[in-house]
Design a protein around this motif. Structure first.
Motif, PDB file in Angstrom:
ATOM      1  N   GLN A 124      -0.759  -6.935  -0.496  1.00  0.00           N
ATOM      2  CA  GLN A 124      -0.936  -5.958   0.577  1.00  0.00           C
ATOM      3  C   GLN A 124      -2.401  -5.586   0.742  1.00  0.00           C
ATOM      4  OE1 GLN A 124       1.542  -2.621  -0.492  1.00  0.00           O
ATOM      5  NE2 GLN A 124       3.389  -3.540   0.355  1.00  0.00           N
ATOM      6  N   TYR A 125      -2.747  -5.238   1.987  1.00  0.00           N
ATOM      7  CA  TYR A 125      -4.068  -4.678   2.263  1.00  0.00           C
ATOM      8  C   TYR A 125      -3.884  -3.299   2.880  1.00  0.00           C
ATOM      9  CZ  TYR A 125      -8.885  -4.013   3.648  1.00  0.00           C
ATOM     10  OH  TYR A 125     -10.146  -3.499   3.778  1.00  0.00           O
ATOM     11  N   HIS A 126      -4.448  -2.278   2.231  1.00  0.00           N
ATOM     12  CA  HIS A 126      -4.361  -0.892   2.693  1.00  0.00           C
ATOM     13  C   HIS A 126      -5.689  -0.517   3.356  1.00  0.00           C
ATOM     14  CE1 HIS A 126      -0.607   0.208   0.417  1.00  0.00           C
ATOM     15  NE2 HIS A 126      -0.928  -0.951  -0.127  1.00  0.00           N
ATOM     16  N   PHE A 127      -5.624  -0.114   4.609  1.00  0.00           N
ATOM     17  CA  PHE A 127      -6.831   0.177   5.373  1.00  0.00           C
ATOM     18  C   PHE A 127      -7.367   1.572   5.032  1.00  0.00           C
ATOM     19  CE2 PHE A 127      -4.453  -2.952   7.752  1.00  0.00           C
ATOM     20  CZ  PHE A 127      -5.430  -3.840   8.181  1.00  0.00           C
ATOM     21  N   GLY A 128      -8.696   1.729   5.223  1.00  0.00           N
ATOM     22  CA  GLY A 128      -9.312   3.030   5.071  1.00  0.00           C
ATOM     23  C   GLY A 128      -9.594   3.398   3.623  1.00  0.00           C
ATOM     24  N   HIS A 129      -9.993   4.655   3.441  1.00  0.00           N
ATOM     25  CA  HIS A 129     -10.334   5.191   2.122  1.00  0.00           C
ATOM     26  C   HIS A 129      -9.083   5.704   1.436  1.00  0.00           C
ATOM     27  CE1 HIS A 129     -12.050   7.984  -0.890  1.00  0.00           C
ATOM     28  NE2 HIS A 129     -13.064   7.130  -0.881  1.00  0.00           N
ATOM     29  N   ALA A 130      -9.087   5.688   0.111  1.00  0.00           N
ATOM     30  CA  ALA A 130      -7.906   6.086  -0.666  1.00  0.00           C
ATOM     31  C   ALA A 130      -7.477   7.521  -0.393  1.00  0.00           C
ATOM     32  CB  ALA A 130      -8.180   5.905  -2.157  1.00  0.00           C
ATOM     33  N   ASP A 131      -8.397   8.385   0.034  1.00  0.00           N
ATOM     34  CA  ASP A 131      -8.063   9.789   0.263  1.00  0.00           C
ATOM     35  C   ASP A 131      -7.794  10.118   1.729  1.00  0.00           C
ATOM     36  OD1 ASP A 131      -8.217  10.718  -2.435  1.00  0.00           O
ATOM     37  OD2 ASP A 131     -10.385  10.482  -2.316  1.00  0.00           O
TER      38      ASP A 131
END
Length: 225
Positions: A124-131
């Motif tokens: 998986q690729y999660h977009f943006g910053h972790a917060d």
């Protein structure tokens, strides 16, 4: 009295300089302070677990001329993810119980029921910053789905027990996480399973594949650690 007053003024003037932090000096943090800081951000956490429920819906006309429609069914699901970094993860996802389907033939004829239980491994690729509050993600991988408790009959056939072999192949995922805090989050996702299991009649292969190709729509609550 004047000497005491002068000494007091001297101490007040000296105090700010005495307690000022020297930029070049390393201050030792109290034990446990790193743990408090780590809990205020989702960044750097490598594991996540999500529990929820999903609805799996096969496509219509799964077995041409035989199975015209299969009802969708819900089941609890669970997933475990390892985050290589804040954006890339490996997920193991599966149904904690079986999806139950009712099959219908031509003109709504009841053919019976069947159950299946998929499990998948995806990147998986999660977009943006972790917060970020909202984090969309995409995934792709491989799955297997075992069919069981097949109680399917074909009224027009001389031998009537219809079965399905294990389905396997490509799975694609799209979803979004919504942060509740640095540990807890809510998830909504949709998954496509390319499902073409072989059809059997009384245990014998008939050279036909069912075109199920189901979608799942799921919702869950997850935790990072």
């Amino acid at each position: 009295m004047r000497s005491i007053h002068a000494l007091t003024l001297s101490l007040l003037a000296f105090a700010p300089a005495a307690f000022a932090q020297d930029p070049a000096t390393t201050v030792e943090r109290p034990a446990g302070s790193d743990m408090v800081e780590a809990q205020t951000t989702a960044s750097g956490k490598h594991f996540a677990v999500v529990g929820g429920i999903a609805l799996l819906q096969p496509k219509n006309n799964a077995v041409e001329g035989v199975v015209q429609k299969a009802d969708g069914g819900p089941a609890p699901t669970v997933s475990f993810s390892y985050y290589i970094n804040d954006n890339i993860a490996i997920e193991l996802w599966g149904a904690a119980d079986k999806f139950h389907h009712r099959a219908r033939g031509v003109e709504g004829t009841r053919l019976g029921t069947v159950e299946q239980q998929p499990v998948a491994l995806s990147g998986q690729y999660h977009f943006g910053h972790a917060d970020n509050v909202f984090r969309p993600f995409l995934g792709a991988g491989y799955y297997q789905s075992n069919f069981s408790n097949e109680k399917l009959t074909v009224p027009a056939a001389p031998v009537g027990h219809l079965g399905l072999k294990t389905a396997e192949g490509f799975i694609g995922t799209v979803g979004v996480d919504m942060d509740i805090n640095s540990t807890w989050f809510a998830r909504a996702d949709a998954r496509y399973l390319h499902s073409r299991p072989e059809v059997t009649l009384d245990g014998l292969q008939v050279g036909t594949r069912a075109k199920l190709d189901p979608w799942t729509v799921g919702f869950g609550i997850g935790a990072r650690f």
